[in-house]
Design a protein around this motif. Structure first.
Motif, short mmCIF file in Angstrom:
data_model
loop_
_atom_site.label_atom_id
_atom_site.label_comp_id
_atom_site.label_asym_id
_atom_site.label_seq_id
_atom_site.Cartn_x
_atom_site.Cartn_y
_atom_site.Cartn_z
N GLN A 16 41.77 42.08 33.75
CA GLN A 16 41.10 41.39 32.65
C GLN A 16 42.06 41.29 31.47
O GLN A 16 42.68 42.28 31.08
CB GLN A 16 39.84 42.17 32.25
N ASP A 19 41.29 38.50 26.15
CA ASP A 19 40.19 37.62 25.78
C ASP A 19 38.95 37.84 26.64
O ASP A 19 37.93 37.17 26.45
CB ASP A 19 40.62 36.15 25.88
N ASP A 21 38.85 37.31 29.94
CA ASP A 21 38.92 36.53 31.17
C ASP A 21 39.57 37.35 32.27
O ASP A 21 40.38 38.24 32.00
CB ASP A 21 39.74 35.24 30.96
N TRP A 22 39.23 37.04 33.51
CA TRP A 22 39.81 37.73 34.65
C TRP A 22 40.90 36.88 35.27
O TRP A 22 40.75 35.67 35.42
CB TRP A 22 38.72 38.04 35.68
N PHE A 35 42.13 32.00 36.99
CA PHE A 35 41.36 32.63 35.92
C PHE A 35 39.88 32.34 36.14
O PHE A 35 39.53 31.28 36.65
CB PHE A 35 41.74 32.04 34.55
N ASP A 37 35.55 33.91 34.77
CA ASP A 37 34.76 34.78 33.91
C ASP A 37 34.43 36.13 34.54
O ASP A 37 34.00 37.05 33.84
CB ASP A 37 33.44 34.09 33.53
#
Length: 74
Positions: A16, A19, A21-22, A35, A37
């Protein structure tokens, strides 16, 4: 880090970012990444990206690079 047969033995890095995001990427091919959520969505997107990369190798008549694992004896 996880090794997956879905990704032809390539190692998956999943983390992660700052920010939230994954990011999922192949450790041996860091330019193959995705990328999303959630971790699950990032892996699903990575699988789609990897399928595209494999199709490109096939289209150009090139073999998919094989990952050779070397393990040290204890």
């Amino acid at each position: 880090m996880q090794i997956s047969p879905v990704f032809n033995g390539y190692t998956i890095n999943l983390f992660q970012d700052e920010d939230g995001d994954w990011l999922a990427c192949l450790a041996e091919m860091p330019n193959v990444s995705a990328f999303a959520d959630s971790p699950q969505a990032a892996l699903a997107e990575l699988e789609i990206a990897w399928q595209g990369v494999k199709e490109s190798y096939h289209k150009h008549g090139e073999p998919i690079p094989i990952i050779e694992r070397v393990y040290a004896k204890p």
